[in-house]
Design a protein around this motif. Structure first.
Motif, PDB file in Angstrom:
ATOM      1  N   THR A 133      53.127  38.503  15.811  1.00 24.35           N
ATOM      2  CA  THR A 133      54.024  37.991  16.296  1.00 24.35           C
ATOM      3  C   THR A 133      54.451  37.644  17.451  1.00 24.35           C
ATOM      4  OG1 THR A 133      55.222  40.067  14.378  1.00 24.35           O
ATOM      5  CG2 THR A 133      56.773  38.897  16.749  1.00 24.35           C
ATOM      6  N   LEU A 134      53.283  38.081  18.891  1.00 20.05           N
ATOM      7  CA  LEU A 134      53.375  37.824  19.634  1.00 20.05           C
ATOM      8  C   LEU A 134      52.590  37.115  20.528  1.00 20.05           C
ATOM      9  CD1 LEU A 134      54.015  40.335  22.118  1.00 20.05           C
ATOM     10  CD2 LEU A 134      56.217  38.881  20.782  1.00 20.05           C
ATOM     11  N   GLY A 135      52.715  35.511  21.096  1.00 22.52           N
ATOM     12  CA  GLY A 135      51.779  34.874  22.186  1.00 22.52           C
ATOM     13  C   GLY A 135      52.056  35.302  23.002  1.00 22.52           C
ATOM     14  N   LEU A 136      50.803  35.214  23.592  1.00 23.09           N
ATOM     15  CA  LEU A 136      50.647  35.602  25.294  1.00 23.09           C
ATOM     16  C   LEU A 136      49.802  34.749  26.289  1.00 23.09           C
ATOM     17  CD1 LEU A 136      49.470  39.530  24.906  1.00 23.09           C
ATOM     18  CD2 LEU A 136      52.088  38.495  25.073  1.00 23.09           C
ATOM     19  N   VAL A 137      50.611  34.126  27.739  1.00 18.68           N
ATOM     20  CA  VAL A 137      49.614  33.343  28.410  1.00 18.68           C
ATOM     21  C   VAL A 137      49.958  33.943  29.863  1.00 18.68           C
ATOM     22  CG1 VAL A 137      50.040  30.515  29.183  1.00 18.68           C
ATOM     23  CG2 VAL A 137      50.627  31.291  26.797  1.00 18.68           C
ATOM     24  N   ARG A 192      51.308  30.116  15.591  1.00 18.15           N
ATOM     25  CA  ARG A 192      53.265  30.773  15.894  1.00 18.15           C
ATOM     26  C   ARG A 192      53.717  31.281  15.528  1.00 18.15           C
ATOM     27  NH1 ARG A 192      54.391  24.859  13.091  1.00 18.15           N
ATOM     28  NH2 ARG A 192      52.633  23.376  12.065  1.00 18.15           N
ATOM     29  N   PRO A 193      53.827  31.579  17.309  1.00 14.10           N
ATOM     30  CA  PRO A 193      54.462  33.530  17.107  1.00 14.10           C
ATOM     31  C   PRO A 193      55.373  33.172  17.169  1.00 14.10           C
ATOM     32  CG  PRO A 193      53.258  32.075  19.129  1.00 14.10           C
ATOM     33  CD  PRO A 193      52.877  31.355  18.216  1.00 14.10           C
ATOM     34  N   ALA A 194      56.612  34.183  17.151  1.00 12.40           N
ATOM     35  CA  ALA A 194      57.705  34.737  16.883  1.00 12.40           C
ATOM     36  C   ALA A 194      58.636  34.249  18.395  1.00 12.40           C
ATOM     37  CB  ALA A 194      58.318  35.552  16.296  1.00 12.40           C
ATOM     38  N   ALA A 213      60.427  31.636  20.388  1.00 15.63           N
ATOM     39  CA  ALA A 213      61.168  31.835  21.354  1.00 15.63           C
ATOM     40  C   ALA A 213      60.506  31.552  22.702  1.00 15.63           C
ATOM     41  CB  ALA A 213      61.701  33.028  20.882  1.00 15.63           C
ATOM     42  N   LEU A 214      60.690  32.001  23.827  1.00 11.91           N
ATOM     43  CA  LEU A 214      59.531  31.872  25.097  1.00 11.91           C
ATOM     44  C   LEU A 214      60.308  31.806  25.786  1.00 11.91           C
ATOM     45  CD1 LEU A 214      57.483  30.946  26.896  1.00 11.91           C
ATOM     46  CD2 LEU A 214      58.605  28.230  26.979  1.00 11.91           C
TER      47      LEU A 214
END
Length: 225
Positions: free
Chosen positions: A84-88, A156-158, A191-192
């Motif tokens: 679900t998540l993307g982390l930068v 394509r994370p939420a 969302a960001l």
């Protein structure tokens, strides 16, 4: 997409308990972008780690994509981060033994959402075309940060969480990376939430909140065209 409900977090220090989050309420909707600002040590990274399920609140609830992440066990939180998540982060955390192409597709493969066409589009948009077989050590700092962004967005994370995503870059590179980040987040439909100390980074986002004395204070809401 992300909700904090009366979240508290306190750390023990030699001087006594230090409350960094004192009953935080926060809502971030699907497709919305939010900047979180504050002085060093104000608790910005703590809030981000709670949103990512890397830490637990002392009280209150953190909900991500309809799941109360703060009540999940470690394997369930890891699965939610993966799917679900993307982390930068400010540090790129690229895998040295993987080339550009495989680094970019790594998270999507782990999430079982590897889309070759989308990955190719990301490589092109991020200015990494022709560099697919290079390794991280063969890239500039700006190229490494763009690759880290591409890896986070490949599934394509939420929700994308970014901690000082341009902090290691010069002003010109930082502006280019930020513009790409916002454009690709929009294309991915994510969302960001961005933690930053920079007003220049915060300015293009939909909303900005400032964390001070354990509380969130609205800084601005940008009017949409």
């Amino acid at each position: 997409m992300l909700e904090f409900r009366q979240v508290h977090k306190t750390y023990a220090t030699p001087q006594g308990p230090l409350t960094v989050l004192g009953g935080i309420d926060l809502r971030l909707g699907a497709g919305e972008s939010l900047a979180l600002m504050g002085e060093s040590g104000s608790g910005k990274s703590t809030l981000l780690h709670l949103a990512a399920g890397l830490d637990r609140p002392d009280a209150g609830e953190v909900e991500v994509a309809g799941k109360v992440i703060s009540s999940l066990n470690d394997p369930a939180r890891a699965r939610l981060r993966r799917e679900t998540l993307g982390l930068v982060f400010q540090q790129f955390h690229l895998v040295p033994s993987l080339n550009v192409r495989d680094n970019l597709r790594l998270q999507a493969r782990l999430a079982r959402r590897d889309d070759i066409e989308w990955a190719g589009h990301l490589i092109e948009r991020l200015g990494l075309a022709g560099l697919e077989t290079r390794y991280p050590e063969q890239l500039s700092g700006g190229q490494q940060q763009r690759l880290a962004i591409g890896r986070a967005l490949a599934p394509r994370p939420a929700l994308l969480l970014a901690d000082e995503p341009t902090g290691n870059l010069d002003e010109t590179s930082a502006g280019e990376v930020l513009s790409l980040l916002l454009a690709l987040v929009s294309e991915a439909g994510s969302a960001l939430l961005v933690v930053t100390h920079s007003p220049q980074v915060a300015a293009p986002l939909d909303r900005c909140l400032r964390l001070t004395h354990g509380q969130l204070v609205p800084a601005y809401t940008r009017e949409k065209a």
